[in-house]
Write an enzyme that holds these catalytic residues in place. Sequence first.
Site, PDB file in Angstrom:
ATOM      1  N   LYS A  47       0.829  -1.219   0.000  1.00  0.00           N
ATOM      2  CA  LYS A  47       0.000   0.000   0.000  1.00  0.00           C
ATOM      3  C   LYS A  47       0.853   1.254   0.000  1.00  0.00           C
ATOM      4  O   LYS A  47       0.469   2.264  -0.578  1.00  0.00           O
ATOM      5  CB  LYS A  47      -0.961   0.001   1.196  1.00  0.00           C
ATOM      6  CG  LYS A  47      -2.137  -0.934   0.989  1.00  0.00           C
ATOM      7  CD  LYS A  47      -3.331  -0.541   1.824  1.00  0.00           C
ATOM      8  CE  LYS A  47      -4.505  -1.445   1.506  1.00  0.00           C
ATOM      9  NZ  LYS A  47      -5.609  -1.300   2.446  1.00  0.00           N
ATOM     10  N   LYS A  84      -4.246 -10.884  -6.899  1.00  0.00           N
ATOM     11  CA  LYS A  84      -5.396 -11.127  -6.022  1.00  0.00           C
ATOM     12  C   LYS A  84      -6.555 -10.193  -6.396  1.00  0.00           C
ATOM     13  O   LYS A  84      -6.317  -9.032  -6.720  1.00  0.00           O
ATOM     14  CB  LYS A  84      -4.939 -10.845  -4.588  1.00  0.00           C
ATOM     15  CG  LYS A  84      -5.871 -11.272  -3.499  1.00  0.00           C
ATOM     16  CD  LYS A  84      -5.359 -10.749  -2.170  1.00  0.00           C
ATOM     17  CE  LYS A  84      -5.314  -9.258  -2.167  1.00  0.00           C
ATOM     18  NZ  LYS A  84      -5.702  -8.554  -0.978  1.00  0.00           N
ATOM     19  N   LYS A 134     -11.145  -5.218  -3.728  1.00  0.00           N
ATOM     20  CA  LYS A 134     -12.279  -4.299  -3.934  1.00  0.00           C
ATOM     21  C   LYS A 134     -11.836  -2.886  -4.280  1.00  0.00           C
ATOM     22  O   LYS A 134     -12.607  -2.105  -4.793  1.00  0.00           O
ATOM     23  CB  LYS A 134     -13.232  -4.303  -2.734  1.00  0.00           C
ATOM     24  CG  LYS A 134     -12.649  -3.844  -1.409  1.00  0.00           C
ATOM     25  CD  LYS A 134     -13.735  -3.795  -0.333  1.00  0.00           C
ATOM     26  CE  LYS A 134     -13.399  -4.563   0.917  1.00  0.00           C
ATOM     27  NZ  LYS A 134     -12.144  -4.237   1.579  1.00  0.00           N
TER      28      LYS A 134
HETATM   29  P1  TYM Z   1     -10.399  -6.474   3.714  1.00  0.00           P
HETATM   30  O1  TYM Z   1     -11.455  -5.459   3.867  1.00  0.00           O
HETATM   31  O2  TYM Z   1      -9.278  -6.178   2.771  1.00  0.00           O
HETATM   32  O3  TYM Z   1     -11.013  -7.865   3.298  1.00  0.00           O
HETATM   33  C1  TYM Z   1     -12.045  -8.469   4.045  1.00  0.00           C
HETATM   34  C2  TYM Z   1     -11.877  -9.978   4.057  1.00  0.00           C
HETATM   35  O4  TYM Z   1     -11.884 -10.497   2.727  1.00  0.00           O
HETATM   36  C3  TYM Z   1     -10.739 -11.311   2.513  1.00  0.00           C
HETATM   37  N1  TYM Z   1     -10.319 -11.182   1.113  1.00  0.00           N
HETATM   38  C4  TYM Z   1     -10.221 -12.207   0.246  1.00  0.00           C
HETATM   39  N2  TYM Z   1     -10.439 -13.513   0.380  1.00  0.00           N
HETATM   40  C5  TYM Z   1     -10.263 -14.297  -0.714  1.00  0.00           C
HETATM   41  N3  TYM Z   1      -9.859 -13.819  -1.917  1.00  0.00           N
HETATM   42  C6  TYM Z   1      -9.612 -12.511  -2.095  1.00  0.00           C
HETATM   43  N4  TYM Z   1      -9.232 -12.050  -3.283  1.00  0.00           N
HETATM   44  C7  TYM Z   1      -9.800 -11.633  -0.983  1.00  0.00           C
HETATM   45  N5  TYM Z   1      -9.665 -10.302  -0.821  1.00  0.00           N
HETATM   46  C8  TYM Z   1      -9.969 -10.043   0.468  1.00  0.00           C
HETATM   47  C9  TYM Z   1      -9.698 -10.748   3.477  1.00  0.00           C
HETATM   48  O5  TYM Z   1      -8.680 -11.683   3.752  1.00  0.00           O
HETATM   49  C10 TYM Z   1     -10.542 -10.421   4.677  1.00  0.00           C
HETATM   50  O6  TYM Z   1     -10.763 -11.551   5.482  1.00  0.00           O
HETATM   51  N6  TYM Z   1      -7.467  -5.835   7.733  1.00  0.00           N
HETATM   52  C11 TYM Z   1      -8.699  -6.436   7.260  1.00  0.00           C
HETATM   53  C12 TYM Z   1      -9.938  -5.998   8.019  1.00  0.00           C
HETATM   54  C13 TYM Z   1      -9.815  -6.146   9.507  1.00  0.00           C
HETATM   55  C14 TYM Z   1      -9.911  -7.357  10.216  1.00  0.00           C
HETATM   56  C15 TYM Z   1      -9.788  -6.995  11.607  1.00  0.00           C
HETATM   57  C16 TYM Z   1     -10.096  -8.696   9.857  1.00  0.00           C
HETATM   58  C17 TYM Z   1      -9.646  -5.132  10.394  1.00  0.00           C
HETATM   59  N7  TYM Z   1      -9.628  -5.643  11.668  1.00  0.00           N
HETATM   60  C18 TYM Z   1      -9.819  -7.957  12.603  1.00  0.00           C
HETATM   61  C19 TYM Z   1     -10.120  -9.653  10.870  1.00  0.00           C
HETATM   62  C20 TYM Z   1      -9.981  -9.279  12.226  1.00  0.00           C
HETATM   63  C21 TYM Z   1      -8.890  -6.061   5.791  1.00  0.00           C
HETATM   64  O7  TYM Z   1      -8.353  -5.100   5.323  1.00  0.00           O
HETATM   65  O8  TYM Z   1      -9.793  -6.855   5.143  1.00  0.00           O
END
Ligand code: TYM
Length: 329
Positions: free
Chosen positions: A112, A194, A197
């Site tokens: 990032k 990957k 969003k």
């Molecule tokens: P975020 O918002 O990027 O993504 C949310 C969840 O989706 C999963 N994910 C995917 N899984 C499979 N294939 C993909 N291409 C893909 N892209 C995203 C992510 O692994 C995630 O589980 N830091 C985290 C949010 C967060 C969080 C937490 C998660 C903040 N605090 C505490 C768990 C526990 C994030 O940016 O997810």
Amino acid sequence: MKKTIFSGMQPTSVPQIGNYLGAIKNWGALQSQYNSLYCVVDLHAITVRQDPDELRKNTLGLLALYIAAGLDPDENIIYVQSHYNGHTELAWVLSCFAYMGELGRMTQYKDKSAKHSDNVNVGLFNYPVLMAADILLFGTHLVPVGDDQKQHLELARDIATRFNNVYGDIFIVPEPFIAKEGARIMSLANPEKKMSKSDDEANRVSLLDAPDVVMKKFKRAVTDSETEIRYDVENKPGISNLLEIYAVTTGVTIDDAVAEFAGAGYGTLKTTVGQAVVDNIIDPIQKKYDELIKNEDYLQKIMRQNAQRAKEMGDPILHKVKKSVGFII
Ligand code: TYM
């Protein structure tokens, strides 16, 4: 006593099918066996510059999508991170137990900061500490996430252990839950990358894309110059990604999926997978979402009540933390 789950998603844009298959789908499957908190992590979202009106809209929209995708707002605590200040309070304490070196090694930080080189802010660097706070605040046992969050979760475990080594067993050391399949869905347009969003429109299939747009994106999926349908991530990333999406979406194994498409052409594979995504994910979620999003009063009620429930769960742990480090309480 049920064990506790915490997981979250950033309200940056609309979730894509990777977010669903890697995370939300598993949350739904686990919800009845655990006490679960599913958070819309708006504090995390502002590590990258957001338009305020868009952020508000995406936050409300994500809460509605959680419910539309099958999370029961009575059974689970579904809320917005900035509505409970325990997250930021604990994050400060934990930041005094995290090291610059380990945060600098986080791949997401490196990616990032390269992508947003004009805004490498302290929040972007400190982000995994806030994520550790989210998890540790509730005595979480299990964290269902996609593969890209594994490193952050390991850091949360290290911070918990480090803190416990000084002050006794204050935190539960959480376990990751990363499904064997669906944890890393790749972009259809660029299967070496990957699906994300926050990426360009062509690289993601959003949960709110119209069904014909979804079909178009699948029909245009990048494959390879061979004709054989087999699962081989290294040599056939596009085909393997389509097979994996199909398997996780329809609940069959990858071997079954390969057998089902034996002798078929790439065109058939693309349209069949696209149709499975529309029928099993896009249509049912959008039907519920369209109703929910019209009812802002209901969504407001859910998020406010559930932030209160989160506070009731988190405050006793925060109290123990403050007492341990020597604050007058
Ligand atoms: P975020 O918002 O990027 O993504 C949310 C969840 O989706 C999963 N994910 C995917 N899984 C499979 N294939 C993909 N291409 C893909 N892209 C995203 C992510 O692994 C995630 O589980 N830091 C985290 C949010 C967060 C969080 C937490 C998660 C903040 N605090 C505490 C768990 C526990 C994030 O940016 O997810």
